[in-house]
Design a protein around this motif. Structure first.
Motif, PDB file in Angstrom:
ATOM      1  N   SER A   1    -100.599  59.056   4.993  1.00 54.68           N
ATOM      2  CA  SER A   1    -101.520  58.104   5.589  1.00 54.68           C
ATOM      3  C   SER A   1    -100.749  57.048   6.367  1.00 54.68           C
ATOM      4  N   LEU A   2    -101.433  56.366   7.258  1.00 54.82           N
ATOM      5  CA  LEU A   2    -100.828  55.358   8.109  1.00 54.82           C
ATOM      6  C   LEU A   2    -101.768  54.173   8.222  1.00 54.82           C
ATOM      7  N   GLU A   3    -101.260  52.994   7.902  1.00 55.41           N
ATOM      8  CA  GLU A   3    -102.034  51.756   8.040  1.00 55.41           C
ATOM      9  C   GLU A   3    -101.142  50.699   8.667  1.00 55.41           C
ATOM     10  N   ILE A   4    -101.755  49.793   9.458  1.00 55.03           N
ATOM     11  CA  ILE A   4    -101.011  48.676  10.040  1.00 55.03           C
ATOM     12  C   ILE A   4    -101.754  47.373   9.770  1.00 55.03           C
ATOM     13  N   THR A   5    -100.970  46.302   9.599  1.00 53.70           N
ATOM     14  CA  THR A   5    -101.545  44.987   9.358  1.00 53.70           C
ATOM     15  C   THR A   5    -100.690  43.951  10.060  1.00 53.70           C
ATOM     16  N   PRO A   6    -101.279  43.063  10.846  1.00 52.08           N
ATOM     17  CA  PRO A   6    -102.672  43.017  11.277  1.00 52.08           C
ATOM     18  C   PRO A   6    -102.908  43.994  12.432  1.00 52.08           C
ATOM     19  N   THR A   7    -104.157  44.154  12.798  1.00 49.93           N
ATOM     20  CA  THR A   7    -104.496  45.030  13.918  1.00 49.93           C
ATOM     21  C   THR A   7    -104.690  44.250  15.210  1.00 49.93           C
ATOM     22  N   GLU A  29     -93.339  60.169   8.781  1.00 48.56           N
ATOM     23  CA  GLU A  29     -92.575  59.367   9.731  1.00 48.56           C
ATOM     24  C   GLU A  29     -93.549  58.826  10.769  1.00 48.56           C
ATOM     25  N   TRP A  30     -93.266  57.671  11.337  1.00 49.35           N
ATOM     26  CA  TRP A  30     -94.154  57.109  12.344  1.00 49.35           C
ATOM     27  C   TRP A  30     -93.363  56.634  13.557  1.00 49.35           C
ATOM     28  N   THR A  31     -94.065  56.570  14.669  1.00 48.16           N
ATOM     29  CA  THR A  31     -93.508  56.064  15.911  1.00 48.16           C
ATOM     30  C   THR A  31     -94.499  55.071  16.495  1.00 48.16           C
ATOM     31  N   TYR A  32     -94.049  54.327  17.484  1.00 47.15           N
ATOM     32  CA  TYR A  32     -94.955  53.412  18.173  1.00 47.15           C
ATOM     33  C   TYR A  32     -94.686  53.476  19.668  1.00 47.15           C
ATOM     34  N   SER A  33     -95.685  53.080  20.438  1.00 42.96           N
ATOM     35  CA  SER A  33     -95.520  52.971  21.886  1.00 42.96           C
ATOM     36  C   SER A  33     -96.312  51.771  22.377  1.00 42.96           C
ATOM     37  N   ARG A  46     -88.135  47.163  16.138  1.00 40.88           N
ATOM     38  CA  ARG A  46     -88.388  47.769  14.829  1.00 40.88           C
ATOM     39  C   ARG A  46     -87.365  47.222  13.850  1.00 40.88           C
ATOM     40  N   LEU A  47     -87.837  46.483  12.851  1.00 45.35           N
ATOM     41  CA  LEU A  47     -86.952  45.849  11.886  1.00 45.35           C
ATOM     42  C   LEU A  47     -86.568  46.776  10.741  1.00 45.35           C
ATOM     43  N   SER A  48     -87.508  47.664  10.363  1.00 43.32           N
ATOM     44  CA  SER A  48     -87.282  48.570   9.236  1.00 43.32           C
ATOM     45  C   SER A  48     -88.317  49.678   9.307  1.00 43.32           C
ATOM     46  N   ASP A  49     -88.390  50.486   8.241  1.00 44.97           N
ATOM     47  CA  ASP A  49     -89.419  51.525   8.172  1.00 44.97           C
ATOM     48  C   ASP A  49     -90.801  50.935   7.941  1.00 44.97           C
TER      49      ASP A  49
END
Length: 93
Positions: A1-7, A29-33, A46-49
């Motif tokens: 699963s993948l969650e982010i805070t805040p949105t 594993e996750w990536t961002y763009s 990216r500071l960490s996982d």
């Protein structure tokens, strides 16, 4: 699963500190763009996982700026918005 805070991240027009997005990814594993609309004024590190820091350049224009950061992990996608307030009319004189 993948969650982010805040949105959603909101920044004043000038002189604001970076903000952190916390990512919770279980077993993936996750990536961002960063959306093209933010590439000139948003900086992401990216500071960490589990964390990203988002910094923005001062907004010298009278329009609000908005850009999306998209997070991907397998079949899960999440998005966070970055909003930068417009420069106040009073300070533009």
């Amino acid at each position: 699963s993948l969650e982010i805070t805040p949105t959603s991240l909101s920044f004043a027009a000038e002189d604001t500190a970076p903000q952190t997005i916390t990512v919770t990814a279980v077993g993936v594993e996750w990536t961002y763009s960063l959306a093209e609309s933010g590439k000139e004024w948003v900086t992401i590190e990216r500071l960490s996982d589990k964390e990203l820091t988002v910094a923005v350049a001062d907004n010298t224009k009278a329009e609000q700026r908005t850009a999306a950061v998209t997070f991907k992990a397998k079949d899960n996608n999440r998005s966070a918005s970055c909003n930068r307030a417009p420069k106040s009319r009073r300070s533009m004189r």
